[in-house]
Structures are given as C-alpha cells and as structure tokens.
Design a protein around this motif. Sequence first.
Motif, PDB file in Angstrom:
ATOM      1  N   PHE A   1       0.837  -1.201   0.000  1.00 49.00           N
ATOM      2  CA  PHE A   1       0.000   0.000   0.000  1.00 49.00           C
ATOM      3  C   PHE A   1       0.873   1.254   0.000  1.00 49.00           C
ATOM      4  CE2 PHE A   1      -2.297   3.447   2.048  1.00 49.00           C
ATOM      5  CZ  PHE A   1      -3.389   3.544   1.190  1.00 49.00           C
ATOM      6  N   SER A   2       1.908   1.260   0.810  1.00 52.36           N
ATOM      7  CA  SER A   2       2.803   2.417   0.876  1.00 52.36           C
ATOM      8  C   SER A   2       3.447   2.697  -0.481  1.00 52.36           C
ATOM      9  CB  SER A   2       3.881   2.170   1.936  1.00 52.36           C
ATOM     10  OG  SER A   2       4.808   3.223   1.956  1.00 52.36           O
TER      11      SER A   2
ATOM     12  N   PRO B   1       1.550   8.522  -5.987  1.00 55.40           N
ATOM     13  CA  PRO B   1       1.264   8.822  -7.395  1.00 55.40           C
ATOM     14  C   PRO B   1       2.505   8.804  -8.295  1.00 55.40           C
ATOM     15  CG  PRO B   1       0.125  10.364  -5.954  1.00 55.40           C
ATOM     16  CD  PRO B   1       1.063   9.557  -5.087  1.00 55.40           C
ATOM     17  N   ALA B   2       3.666   9.135  -7.762  1.00 51.68           N
ATOM     18  CA  ALA B   2       4.885   9.122  -8.572  1.00 51.68           C
ATOM     19  C   ALA B   2       5.262   7.697  -8.974  1.00 51.68           C
ATOM     20  CB  ALA B   2       6.039   9.786  -7.826  1.00 51.68           C
ATOM     21  N   VAL B   3       5.020   6.720  -8.105  1.00 55.38           N
ATOM     22  CA  VAL B   3       5.351   5.324  -8.403  1.00 55.38           C
ATOM     23  C   VAL B   3       4.433   4.782  -9.494  1.00 55.38           C
ATOM     24  CG1 VAL B   3       5.426   2.968  -7.466  1.00 55.38           C
ATOM     25  CG2 VAL B   3       6.353   4.877  -6.135  1.00 55.38           C
ATOM     26  N   VAL B   4       3.164   5.134  -9.462  1.00 52.70           N
ATOM     27  CA  VAL B   4       2.200   4.575 -10.419  1.00 52.70           C
ATOM     28  C   VAL B   4       1.920   5.510 -11.597  1.00 52.70           C
ATOM     29  CG1 VAL B   4       1.121   3.094  -8.684  1.00 52.70           C
ATOM     30  CG2 VAL B   4       0.171   5.376  -9.123  1.00 52.70           C
ATOM     31  N   GLU B   5       2.740   6.527 -11.758  1.00 50.19           N
ATOM     32  CA  GLU B   5       2.515   7.499 -12.832  1.00 50.19           C
ATOM     33  C   GLU B   5       2.347   6.825 -14.193  1.00 50.19           C
ATOM     34  OE1 GLU B   5       4.575  11.450 -14.866  1.00 50.19           O
ATOM     35  OE2 GLU B   5       5.650  10.375 -13.291  1.00 50.19           O
TER      36      GLU B   5
ATOM     37  N   TYR C   1       1.689   3.537 -14.683  1.00 42.63           N
ATOM     38  CA  TYR C   1       1.012   2.250 -14.489  1.00 42.63           C
ATOM     39  C   TYR C   1      -0.417   2.316 -14.976  1.00 42.63           C
ATOM     40  CZ  TYR C   1       4.289  -0.486 -11.715  1.00 42.63           C
ATOM     41  OH  TYR C   1       5.337  -1.254 -11.308  1.00 42.63           O
ATOM     42  N   ASP C   2      -0.996   1.144 -15.135  1.00 37.61           N
ATOM     43  CA  ASP C   2      -2.390   1.051 -15.544  1.00 37.61           C
ATOM     44  C   ASP C   2      -3.347   1.083 -14.358  1.00 37.61           C
ATOM     45  OD1 ASP C   2      -1.710  -1.414 -14.537  1.00 37.61           O
ATOM     46  OD2 ASP C   2      -2.561  -2.561 -16.190  1.00 37.61           O
ATOM     47  N   ILE C   3      -2.872   1.599 -13.229  1.00 36.62           N
ATOM     48  CA  ILE C   3      -3.716   1.767 -12.045  1.00 36.62           C
ATOM     49  C   ILE C   3      -3.528   3.173 -11.494  1.00 36.62           C
ATOM     50  CG2 ILE C   3      -3.660  -0.690 -11.417  1.00 36.62           C
ATOM     51  CD1 ILE C   3      -1.616   0.075  -9.205  1.00 36.62           C
ATOM     52  N   GLU C   4      -4.519   3.614 -10.765  1.00 36.59           N
ATOM     53  CA  GLU C   4      -4.409   4.864 -10.019  1.00 36.59           C
ATOM     54  C   GLU C   4      -3.703   4.549  -8.706  1.00 36.59           C
ATOM     55  OE1 GLU C   4      -5.311   7.819 -11.093  1.00 36.59           O
ATOM     56  OE2 GLU C   4      -6.369   7.176 -12.897  1.00 36.59           O
ATOM     57  N   ALA C   5      -3.230   5.579  -8.033  1.00 31.68           N
ATOM     58  CA  ALA C   5      -2.635   5.393  -6.711  1.00 31.68           C
ATOM     59  C   ALA C   5      -3.670   4.734  -5.796  1.00 31.68           C
ATOM     60  CB  ALA C   5      -2.190   6.730  -6.143  1.00 31.68           C
ATOM     61  N   LEU C   6      -3.227   3.753  -5.023  1.00 29.32           N
ATOM     62  CA  LEU C   6      -4.151   3.030  -4.143  1.00 29.32           C
ATOM     63  C   LEU C   6      -4.751   3.975  -3.105  1.00 29.32           C
ATOM     64  CD1 LEU C   6      -2.274  -0.332  -3.437  1.00 29.32           C
ATOM     65  CD2 LEU C   6      -3.681   0.309  -5.393  1.00 29.32           C
TER      66      LEU C   6
ATOM     67  N   GLY D   1       8.426  -6.718 -15.459  1.00 27.58           N
ATOM     68  CA  GLY D   1       7.792  -5.562 -14.842  1.00 27.58           C
ATOM     69  C   GLY D   1       8.428  -5.299 -13.483  1.00 27.58           C
ATOM     70  N   TYR D   2       8.368  -4.058 -13.020  1.00 25.39           N
ATOM     71  CA  TYR D   2       9.006  -3.725 -11.744  1.00 25.39           C
ATOM     72  C   TYR D   2       8.476  -2.404 -11.204  1.00 25.39           C
ATOM     73  CZ  TYR D   2      11.834  -1.498 -15.383  1.00 25.39           C
ATOM     74  OH  TYR D   2      12.239  -0.803 -16.503  1.00 25.39           O
ATOM     75  N   ASP D   3       8.621  -2.236  -9.906  1.00 30.46           N
ATOM     76  CA  ASP D   3       8.245  -1.002  -9.232  1.00 30.46           C
ATOM     77  C   ASP D   3       9.098  -0.871  -7.974  1.00 30.46           C
ATOM     78  OD1 ASP D   3       6.688  -2.421  -6.943  1.00 30.46           O
ATOM     79  OD2 ASP D   3       5.781  -3.171  -8.780  1.00 30.46           O
ATOM     80  N   LEU D   4       9.261   0.354  -7.522  1.00 34.17           N
ATOM     81  CA  LEU D   4      10.128   0.614  -6.379  1.00 34.17           C
ATOM     82  C   LEU D   4       9.630   1.832  -5.617  1.00 34.17           C
ATOM     83  CD1 LEU D   4      12.854  -0.339  -5.075  1.00 34.17           C
ATOM     84  CD2 LEU D   4      13.966   1.403  -6.475  1.00 34.17           C
ATOM     85  N   SER D   5       9.661   1.736  -4.309  1.00 37.58           N
ATOM     86  CA  SER D   5       9.313   2.860  -3.452  1.00 37.58           C
ATOM     87  C   SER D   5      10.166   4.075  -3.813  1.00 37.58           C
ATOM     88  CB  SER D   5       9.550   2.491  -1.986  1.00 37.58           C
ATOM     89  OG  SER D   5       9.430   3.627  -1.160  1.00 37.58           O
TER      90      SER D   5
END
Length: 184
Positions: A25-26, A31-35, A37-42, A96-100
């Motif tokens: 969740f964090s 919003p910067a992490v999911v900018e 992405y195909d999802i909105e910020a949780l 695929g990847y993502d990072l705090s």
Amino acid sequence: MPFPTLTTDRLILRQTSQADAASIFSIFSDPAVVEFYDIEALQDGSQAEEILDRHQKLFESKRGIRWGIALRDSGTLVGTAGYFGKIEAYSSAVLGYDLSRTQWGKGIMVEALRAILTYGFAQYGLNRIQATTDLDSLRSVATLKRLGFQEEGTLRQSGFWKGKFHDVRCFSLLRSEWTTIRSL
C-alpha cells in the motif's frame, strides 16, 4: 516448484504474502510510483491485498513470477519485480518492476533485476525478456539500458491506462546477449 528466493549484496527477493499489504500500500499509494502504471494510486488497504493476490495467482498459474524486493539489513519490502505473460513455446516473458520512491537513485532496482534476469535465463527457461515503458518514463528507460536491453521501437497506442491510449517503447534482452554482458 517452490517459490525461489534470490539474494544479492543488499537485497532478498522473496515471495510476497498478505503480511506485506502495508508495504505494498505504501509503495502503490504514491502517485509518482504509479505514474506510468495502468492503475491509479491506491486508496485503501484492500487494493494492496488484491495486488498480492494477483502475485500469488500469477505464480500458481505458471504464467509468471513476481518477487518482493526486501532490504537485506532490515527486511523492509521496498518494491516488486518479475515476469508476466510467460509463453513456454517461445521461451519468452515480459519484465515488470516497481520501487518505493524512497529508494530511487540508489541502484536497488538494477541490483534486483540483475538477479531476476540471471534467474530468468538460467533457471526459468527464458530466451527473450521484453519490457515496455511509457515514452516519458526516463528512469525506467535508463534502468533497462544499463542492464543491456536493446530498444526495438515504439508500439503505437499499445498501452491503455488512466482512460487513454499511450505509445510505449519496447525493449528486449536475449539470453545470448545476457551471457555476453555477464562475462564482461
């Protein structure tokens, strides 16, 4: 097949579980992490639980594998990375990847992806790994190029997120290229 745990100098790449919901969740509420992405910020914790459920189902279905990226010294989950869209017949998958955001610029993702790419080519049976990025996702482009990915071109309106179509840049890395890169 049991879920593989990978280690690097600073990281443990491990299976995620519902116990990681607060960390997910964090990460994904930024919003910067999911900018790109195909999802909105949780907005709430149940959405993080859904992401973790998808990670589990991806692995169980053998269509991919998604590791949680945890810092070795603290055990803190700071991102995820892995494969989806695996096609056995073609020995290929999409990365695929993502990072705090707190970990950006520290080389964490490159370190994690090196282990994941090595696993993908050596144990997961891949010959080709593909990744796509939004045209403006310069951090992601730099990460892929640093790892030896070759840009193949622009896929026009291939992505759809946040209510509109997007052009994406397509990158790939082949097993033979990774073997050469690793031996340098």
